[in-house]
Design a protein around this motif. Structure first.
Motif, short mmCIF file in Angstrom:
data_model
loop_
_atom_site.label_atom_id
_atom_site.label_comp_id
_atom_site.label_asym_id
_atom_site.label_seq_id
_atom_site.Cartn_x
_atom_site.Cartn_y
_atom_site.Cartn_z
N VAL A 148 0.83 -1.21 0.00
CA VAL A 148 0.00 0.00 0.00
C VAL A 148 0.86 1.27 0.00
O VAL A 148 0.50 2.27 -0.63
CB VAL A 148 -1.00 -0.01 1.20
N ASN A 149 2.00 1.24 0.70
CA ASN A 149 2.81 2.46 0.79
C ASN A 149 3.51 2.78 -0.53
O ASN A 149 3.46 3.91 -1.01
CB ASN A 149 3.84 2.34 1.92
N THR A 152 0.76 3.78 -3.10
CA THR A 152 0.20 5.12 -2.89
C THR A 152 1.22 6.19 -3.30
O THR A 152 0.87 7.17 -3.97
CB THR A 152 -0.18 5.30 -1.39
N ARG A 156 0.91 8.82 -6.53
CA ARG A 156 1.00 10.28 -6.37
C ARG A 156 2.08 10.85 -7.29
O ARG A 156 1.88 11.84 -7.98
CB ARG A 156 1.30 10.62 -4.91
N VAL A 164 -5.16 0.23 -4.69
CA VAL A 164 -3.99 -0.32 -4.01
C VAL A 164 -4.39 -1.39 -2.99
O VAL A 164 -5.31 -1.19 -2.19
CB VAL A 164 -3.21 0.82 -3.28
N GLU A 201 3.41 6.84 5.04
CA GLU A 201 3.28 8.21 4.51
C GLU A 201 3.84 9.28 5.46
O GLU A 201 4.44 10.27 5.03
CB GLU A 201 1.80 8.47 4.29
#
Ligand code: SF4
Length: 300
Positions: A148-149, A152, A156, A164, A201
């Protein structure tokens, strides 16, 4: 004869190549022919003419090496050295997700099983994830698994909309605290903060640079004062390469347990016992290699 001498002697006798991931202990990296990130090492394996490759890392890496080097016998010194992130998605779960998004292209991080790679359209690494996303048609629906990190962050950076999967690396997700980073930054103004994109994040948003491990090493080569947010084994290796530099680990207890399982003894046992052989069924390997090759074409 010391254990290091025994490993070197056997390696020569067997014409074996030892590959070690950057997160391995310095001792293991010292007996390796090459240290590197997972894909870099698999490409080394592919180019090597050795018939025996000892992959000091975790299972998905050895699987990738085995698929890219069908001419060689690939050994993983510790049978249960796995990757919790790679285990967070199964091929069945991915097939189910694809049913809900029939037109989507699937991008999978190289930290995934061969079976998940086989269900994907294209692979990526932490160094080329943005490039891989940008290579897909603009209107294309995209699924990103399992991190997911990274997914994401890459979405971006590339300006692409991505579905995701919620997998993560426990070391990068839970190992680093923003409060500690803020304190270190206040204490060491002027130090450059380097974070791996598998970090949460919270950490990535304040890092000066978000980089894969090979790029972090290249950065440190030219800079003397850094704070590093990735596996501490990697920071120890960087300090071993440049003892004169100021390399601060965001958390010296953030170490991947699976990476640490490999020791000089297990490397020696792997050579002596020819264990543990890693193979991938041909019908899975042929499809998984397709998604790896599509990535290599994009980032060539
Ligand atoms: S550091 Fe994280 S992603 Fe890498 S092998 Fe360990 S658990 Fe998997």
């Amino acid at each position: 004869m010391t254990i290091i001498e025994q490993i070197k002697k056997l390696k020569k006798e067997l014409n074996a190549t030892i590959l070690a991931h950057f997160y391995q202990s310095v001792a293991v990296q010292e007996v390796a022919d090459y240290s590197g990130d997972s894909l870099g090492l698999s490409i080394k394996a592919q180019k090597s003419d050795s018939e025996l490759i000892v992959f000091c890392g975790v299972r998905f890496m050895a699987e990738t090496a085995a698929m890219l080097s069908p001419h060689a016998k690939v050994l993983l010194p510790v049978e249960d050295a796995g990757c919790p992130m790679a285990d967070m998605i199964t091929p069945e779960q991915l097939i189910e997700l694809k049913k809900h998004h029939p037109g989507a292209a699937v991008v999978c991080y190289v930290n995934s099983s061969a079976a998940v790679k086989a269900e994907s359209d294209i692979c990526c690494t932490s160094s080329n994830a943005v490039e891989v996303l940008k290579s897909l048609p603009e209107e294309q629906e995209i699924i990103f698994v399992p991190d997911v990190n990274l997914g994401t962050w890459a979405a971006r950076q590339s300006g692409r909309k991505v579905i995701v999967w919620n997998g993560f690396c426990p070391i990068h997700q839970w190992g680093f605290e923003r409060r500690r980073l803020d304190k270190l930054m206040a204490k060491h103004p002027g130090y450059t903060v380097l974070a791996h994109p598998e970090c949460d994040e919270d950490i990535v948003e304040v890092a000066d640079h978000v980089l894969c491990t090979s790029a972090i090493l290249r950065f440190i080569e030219d800079n003397d004062e850094v704070i590093v947010a990735t596996d501490h084994g990697f920071t120890e290796y960087a300090r071993h390469l440049w003892p004169e530099k100021q390399i601060i680990s965001l958390n010296s207890r953030a170490r991947c347990k699976n990476m640490q399982k490999t020791t000089l003894h297990s490397v020696l046992d792997a050579l002596v016992q020819q264990q543990y052989l890693v193979t991938v069924p041909p019908e899975i390997a042929s499809r998984a290699v397709g998604s790896i090759n599509r990535m290599l074409e994009v980032s060539r």
